[in-house]
Design an enzyme around this catalytic site. Structure first.
Site, PDB file in Angstrom:
ATOM      1  N   CYS A 284       0.863  -1.088   0.098  1.00 30.17           N
ATOM      2  CA  CYS A 284       0.074   0.154   0.091  1.00 30.17           C
ATOM      3  C   CYS A 284       0.759   1.148  -0.094  1.00 30.17           C
ATOM      4  O   CYS A 284       0.559   2.238  -0.645  1.00 30.17           O
ATOM      5  CB  CYS A 284      -0.715  -0.056   1.210  1.00 30.17           C
ATOM      6  SG  CYS A 284      -2.037  -1.266   1.403  1.00 30.17           S
TER       7      CYS A 284
ATOM      8  N   HIS B 274       1.165   5.217  -1.399  1.00 27.68           N
ATOM      9  CA  HIS B 274       0.541   6.018  -0.675  1.00 27.68           C
ATOM     10  C   HIS B 274       1.556   6.398   0.414  1.00 27.68           C
ATOM     11  O   HIS B 274       0.762   6.596   1.695  1.00 27.68           O
ATOM     12  CB  HIS B 274      -0.861   5.341  -0.204  1.00 27.68           C
ATOM     13  CG  HIS B 274      -1.891   5.149  -0.990  1.00 27.68           C
ATOM     14  ND1 HIS B 274      -2.663   6.316  -1.812  1.00 27.68           N
ATOM     15  CD2 HIS B 274      -2.315   4.139  -1.717  1.00 27.68           C
ATOM     16  CE1 HIS B 274      -3.328   5.804  -2.639  1.00 27.68           C
ATOM     17  NE2 HIS B 274      -3.468   4.308  -2.636  1.00 27.68           N
TER      18      HIS B 274
ATOM     19  N   ARG C 100     -13.308  -0.289  -1.676  1.00 26.21           N
ATOM     20  CA  ARG C 100     -11.970   0.447  -2.118  1.00 26.21           C
ATOM     21  C   ARG C 100     -10.715  -0.365  -1.821  1.00 26.21           C
ATOM     22  O   ARG C 100      -9.976  -0.060  -2.554  1.00 26.21           O
ATOM     23  CB  ARG C 100     -12.194   1.783  -1.420  1.00 26.21           C
ATOM     24  CG  ARG C 100     -10.888   2.688  -1.697  1.00 26.21           C
ATOM     25  CD  ARG C 100     -11.070   3.214  -3.036  1.00 26.21           C
ATOM     26  NE  ARG C 100      -9.975   3.784  -3.843  1.00 26.21           N
ATOM     27  CZ  ARG C 100      -9.172   3.104  -4.392  1.00 26.21           C
ATOM     28  NH1 ARG C 100      -9.168   1.707  -4.760  1.00 26.21           N
ATOM     29  NH2 ARG C 100      -8.136   3.700  -5.023  1.00 26.21           N
TER      30      ARG C 100
ATOM     31  N   CYS D 144      -7.537  -1.788  -4.247  1.00 27.81           N
ATOM     32  CA  CYS D 144      -6.225  -1.713  -3.983  1.00 27.81           C
ATOM     33  C   CYS D 144      -5.178  -2.812  -3.970  1.00 27.81           C
ATOM     34  O   CYS D 144      -4.237  -2.979  -4.656  1.00 27.81           O
ATOM     35  CB  CYS D 144      -6.104  -0.759  -2.910  1.00 27.81           C
ATOM     36  SG  CYS D 144      -6.438   0.984  -2.685  1.00 27.81           S
TER      37      CYS D 144
END
Length: 268
Positions: free
Chosen positions: A177, A181, A225, A229
């Site tokens: 992730c 991000h 969501r 991802c």
């Protein structure tokens, strides 16, 4: 000769700046598009249906979800979402909203686990019950500040587990992730990628989900969501309403503490 060189330098600079200018222009246009649609966000239809489902008697027990405790007392939805995920004494677990709804549908309405998690994400001709319920409950926290607790040892553990997942690298692309991000100014195509380690970015990102996705014609929840991802990272799809997803949600929600909740919002 000087003029010629000056012209070459200017042309080179313009070429270098062109992509940034194009990206800025595209970002501005996307923002304008969202603003134009904001006043007529279709998510309102999901919110209304969700309120009806919350109050409707359903399941083998023919009872409504109005006896469901989301953390602030039986049936109280106002302000519940901005304090989730949280530890629940009746289960001895930290639960996020979707996990808690599954629990209430099972214990109150008498649904089996299979029935309670059936169709978590809607599609054309196949409506979801969860998505409108989430839209309604989250809308009742609109304008309130995120205030997620990590005071309980299990809340703290969930946060740390979510943090570990955020930085875990794996899959065919060796992604995490954090790959997308954890830095400022990153984007994929025209989509800006929020830096979840930056408090302002984390607040802006988390407080606008769930959201109506124009490209899909559906309200999508936080679990959807996160699933997306993981899919883009080439990871296996997480089990719906699992403790792993609750942990990840806890990490994201806690990072967004203090942000004003503005969902369900509108996304591309």
């Amino acid at each position: 000769m000087i003029k010629k060189r000056f012209g070459v330098v200017c042309a080179t600079l313009l070429c270098a700046l062109a992509p940034a200018m194009a990206q800025t222009s595209a970002t501005d246009e996307i923002a304008k598009y969202r603003q134009m649609l904001a006043d007529g966000n279709p998510a309102e239809l999901w919110e209304m249906r969700g309120e009806e489902l919350w109050k409707a008697k359903a399941g083998p027990n023919k009872v409504s979800l109005e006896q469901c405790d989301l953390g602030k007392g039986t049936g109280i939805v106002k302000g519940a979402y901005v304090e989730l995920p949280r530890f629940f004494k009746d289960t001895g677990k930290v639960m996020d909203l979707e996990q808690r709804l599954v629990y209430c549908r099972m214990t109150l309405q008498g649904l089996s686990h299979e029935e309670a998690v059936k169709t978590p994400f809607g599609s054309a001709g196949k409506q979801s019950t969860i998505e409108p319920l989430v839209a309604y409950i989250t809308s009742e926290s609109r304008g309130m500040k995120m205030a997620v607790s990590t005071a309980h040892p299990l809340e703290k553990r969930a946060y740390e587990a979510g943090k570990q997942m955020f930085f875990y690298r794996g899959g065919s692309h060796d992604f995490a992730c954090a790959t997308c991000h954890s830095a400022d100014g990153q984007r994929i195509r025209l989509q800006e990628l929020p830096n979840i380690l930056n408090k302002a970015n984390a607040q802006a990102a988390y407080t606008t989900w769930p959201a109506y996705r124009v490209s899909q014609g559906e309200v999508r929840t936080m679990q959807h969501r996160l699933n997306d991802c993981f899919r883009q990272q080439r990871f296996p799809e997480p089990v719906y309403a699992s403790e792993a997803i609750t942990a990840m949600t806890m990490f994201l929600a806690k990072n967004a503490d203090g942000g004003v909740y503005a969902g369900p919002a509108l996304k591309r």
